[in-house]
Design a protein around this motif. Sequence first.
Motif, PDB file in Angstrom:
ATOM      1  N   GLN A 240       0.854  -1.181   0.000  1.00 13.56           N
ATOM      2  CA  GLN A 240       0.000   0.000   0.000  1.00 13.56           C
ATOM      3  C   GLN A 240       0.890   1.231   0.000  1.00 13.56           C
ATOM      4  O   GLN A 240       1.665   1.456   0.925  1.00 13.56           O
ATOM      5  N   ALA A 241       0.789   2.032  -1.064  1.00 11.50           N
ATOM      6  CA  ALA A 241       1.562   3.269  -1.134  1.00 11.50           C
ATOM      7  C   ALA A 241       1.080   4.259  -0.083  1.00 11.50           C
ATOM      8  O   ALA A 241      -0.095   4.247   0.305  1.00 11.50           O
ATOM      9  N   ASP A 242       1.955   5.151   0.354  1.00 11.89           N
ATOM     10  CA  ASP A 242       1.590   6.142   1.366  1.00 11.89           C
ATOM     11  C   ASP A 242       0.455   7.051   0.890  1.00 11.89           C
ATOM     12  O   ASP A 242      -0.323   7.542   1.713  1.00 11.89           O
ATOM     13  N   PHE A 243       0.351   7.265  -0.411  1.00 11.72           N
ATOM     14  CA  PHE A 243      -0.668   8.176  -0.945  1.00 11.72           C
ATOM     15  C   PHE A 243      -1.941   7.446  -1.368  1.00 11.72           C
ATOM     16  O   PHE A 243      -2.827   8.044  -1.964  1.00 11.72           O
ATOM     17  N   TRP A 244      -2.040   6.156  -1.062  1.00 10.58           N
ATOM     18  CA  TRP A 244      -3.174   5.325  -1.493  1.00 10.58           C
ATOM     19  C   TRP A 244      -4.052   5.022  -0.282  1.00 10.58           C
ATOM     20  O   TRP A 244      -3.537   4.738   0.799  1.00 10.58           O
ATOM     21  N   SER A 250      -7.398  -3.972  -3.927  1.00 13.55           N
ATOM     22  CA  SER A 250      -8.668  -3.726  -3.248  1.00 13.55           C
ATOM     23  C   SER A 250      -9.567  -2.989  -4.220  1.00 13.55           C
ATOM     24  O   SER A 250      -9.152  -2.584  -5.308  1.00 13.55           O
ATOM     25  N   TRP A 251     -10.818  -2.789  -3.831  1.00  8.44           N
ATOM     26  CA  TRP A 251     -11.760  -2.048  -4.675  1.00  8.44           C
ATOM     27  C   TRP A 251     -11.699  -0.543  -4.420  1.00  8.44           C
ATOM     28  O   TRP A 251     -12.357   0.232  -5.118  1.00  8.44           O
ATOM     29  N   THR A 252     -10.907  -0.094  -3.440  1.00  4.47           N
ATOM     30  CA  THR A 252     -10.886   1.316  -3.045  1.00  4.47           C
ATOM     31  C   THR A 252      -9.627   1.999  -3.557  1.00  4.47           C
ATOM     32  O   THR A 252      -8.511   1.533  -3.308  1.00  4.47           O
ATOM     33  N   VAL A 253      -9.829   3.114  -4.246  1.00  2.00           N
ATOM     34  CA  VAL A 253      -8.733   3.884  -4.829  1.00  2.00           C
ATOM     35  C   VAL A 253      -9.026   5.372  -4.636  1.00  2.00           C
ATOM     36  O   VAL A 253     -10.157   5.747  -4.318  1.00  2.00           O
ATOM     37  N   PRO A 254      -8.042   6.257  -4.861  1.00  2.00           N
ATOM     38  CA  PRO A 254      -8.342   7.685  -4.773  1.00  2.00           C
ATOM     39  C   PRO A 254      -9.049   8.199  -6.031  1.00  2.00           C
ATOM     40  O   PRO A 254      -8.773   7.728  -7.136  1.00  2.00           O
ATOM     41  N   SER A 255      -9.936   9.142  -5.863  1.00  2.00           N
ATOM     42  CA  SER A 255     -10.465   9.876  -7.002  1.00  2.00           C
ATOM     43  C   SER A 255      -9.326  10.694  -7.600  1.00  2.00           C
ATOM     44  O   SER A 255      -8.655  11.435  -6.878  1.00  2.00           O
ATOM     45  N   PRO A 256      -9.062  10.603  -8.918  1.00  2.00           N
ATOM     46  CA  PRO A 256      -7.942  11.356  -9.483  1.00  2.00           C
ATOM     47  C   PRO A 256      -8.031  12.861  -9.269  1.00  2.00           C
ATOM     48  O   PRO A 256      -7.011  13.521  -9.066  1.00  2.00           O
ATOM     49  N   SER A 257      -9.251  13.423  -9.282  1.00  2.00           N
ATOM     50  CA  SER A 257      -9.388  14.876  -9.206  1.00  2.00           C
ATOM     51  C   SER A 257      -9.487  15.403  -7.779  1.00  2.00           C
ATOM     52  O   SER A 257      -9.018  16.506  -7.486  1.00  2.00           O
ATOM     53  N   THR A 258     -10.068  14.621  -6.865  1.00  2.00           N
ATOM     54  CA  THR A 258     -10.224  15.094  -5.481  1.00  2.00           C
ATOM     55  C   THR A 258      -9.322  14.364  -4.495  1.00  2.00           C
ATOM     56  O   THR A 258      -9.119  14.837  -3.369  1.00  2.00           O
ATOM     57  N   LEU A 259      -8.828  13.197  -4.866  1.00  2.00           N
ATOM     58  CA  LEU A 259      -8.018  12.305  -4.040  1.00  2.00           C
ATOM     59  C   LEU A 259      -8.807  11.670  -2.898  1.00  2.00           C
ATOM     60  O   LEU A 259      -8.235  10.950  -2.072  1.00  2.00           O
ATOM     61  N   PRO A 261     -11.221   8.878  -1.231  1.00  2.00           N
ATOM     62  CA  PRO A 261     -11.386   7.455  -1.537  1.00  2.00           C
ATOM     63  C   PRO A 261     -12.680   7.185  -2.297  1.00  2.00           C
ATOM     64  O   PRO A 261     -13.730   7.752  -1.992  1.00  2.00           O
ATOM     65  N   VAL A 262     -12.583   6.313  -3.298  1.00  2.00           N
ATOM     66  CA  VAL A 262     -13.739   5.864  -4.074  1.00  2.00           C
ATOM     67  C   VAL A 262     -13.712   4.343  -4.073  1.00  2.00           C
ATOM     68  O   VAL A 262     -12.665   3.739  -4.331  1.00  2.00           O
ATOM     69  N   THR A 263     -14.833   3.726  -3.789  1.00  2.00           N
ATOM     70  CA  THR A 263     -14.902   2.262  -3.786  1.00  2.00           C
ATOM     71  C   THR A 263     -15.711   1.787  -4.992  1.00  2.00           C
ATOM     72  O   THR A 263     -16.854   2.202  -5.192  1.00  2.00           O
TER      73      THR A 263
END
Length: 523
Positions: A240-244, A250-259, A261-263
């Motif tokens: 798991q990256a520090d910025f993730w 997993s199914w959860t990632v950052p929103s590219p524009s707002t950062l 979490p989006v599942t």
Amino acid sequence: MTKQIQADVIIIGGGTGGCAAALGAARSGRSVVMTEAYEWIGGQLTSQVVPPDENRWIEQFGCTASYRTYRNAVRDYYRRFFPLTEQARARAGFNPGNAWVSRLSHEPRTALAVLRDMLAPYVHSGRLQIWTGYKPVRAETDGDEVISVTVCGQDGDKLVLTGSYFLDATEEGDVLPLAGVEYVTGAESVAETGERHALTGPANPRDIQAFTHCLALDYNEGEDYTIAKPREYDFWKSYQADFWPAPQLSWTVPSPSTLAPVTYVLLPEEGANPLFTYRRLADRSNFQPGAYKTDLSVVNWPQNDYWLGPIVDVAPEERHCHLERAKQLSLSLLYWMQTEAPRKDGGIGYPGLRPRPDATGAPHGLAQAPYIREGRRIRAEYTILEQHLSPADRPGGKAEKYPDTIGIGSYRIDLHPSTALRTFIDIPSLPFQIPLGALIPIRVNNLIAAAKNIGTTHITNGCYRLHPVEWNIGEAAGMLAAFCLDNGITPRGVRNSPQQLSSFQTRLRNNGFELEWPSIGAV
């Protein structure tokens, strides 16, 4: 064995830009040789398995006439040869995959067939030679001129290519170091470019956007296609990256524009944001019953972006390591989905996910080539900066207007996480023009950038790297080489002569290039 081949225009790299360059130069009456490192020509569209990312106005304007021909031919290919439903056949904006991030998501084999058909008249006449499976290994120069480029085949055979003009249309700008052409890699500093999103510290040549090794698959509920456990699975499961916001698998990632979490979910019936339809290549509901057993999709998702190290200007061992680890990441994501991914129904795993090597032309359903977002960029006569097209820097709401425009494009400034372990940069941009000066090196006279290697920065590469823009760049580069030969002038001479520039732009317009945008807003 070594073979000597001569042509007016030598194109190294047969990706999206290279194919468009070959079309532009051959259509202009010039003899052309195009080489490609992989078995399939087409790059993003084929060997990398990335369906088109396009501007929102693409059905009406925003591309060259030949790119529109390509889009229409894709639809015609399905209408001619596939048992479509009547509704799909009649739909003007028919989207074979009904992907939610592409207006024309289609299979790489379709793209390959269409590109071959578009180039066929020039191949059959002998004006265009295409050599696949050949990588550039050497260039000979004389002062500010490229004399030859040598490419090597998989069996060790070599071609020594000589010509009047050399177009670098490779995915990573591979000809540039071989020919001693000045170039940049990685992220610039704000002190150098003045860009809002440039690095506040020193420039970092190793700070490059993530690349992705895409994977094609379908889904068969009730069946089991579980692959062997990938050798790096345990690493990727725990990474798991520090910025993730969650583990990589997993199914959860950052929103590219707002950062934020989006599942996501996997399948459309499971709810909102289904990844399976994100870049779906074929939607079986477009076809008559029985034509497709299942939908076909490509895994080009945030979860399989690879950012643990660059592959440009590193030792061969390091490059090989990162390329292999990117494959391991994609296969580990597949294995996790098959065996451990939580389901909306409370179950665990989707063993019915089946790799589709037949769709990609490579083992395990992996793409033949990695999807490269950023490589080397020429030090150009003109460098495109963030302040030339960011709404934050353009109070009039219009991007910089270039007197040497050779086309147009539009896309958000979309930077994926980088090999310096920095997260997304995803910000608006204004519809932009492509300046001729960005294709011309500061010194070398007869090399033209013909793909993603033009004079952008790390930031502006994020919106100049997509399919229709790369096509426009490549086609313009091919036509520029032909124009220079017709008029006994260099690319630099074309740009710096108002009369020659106007004549070249007239030729572009007569061949279906759009050089200015109508009045529209940011994206």
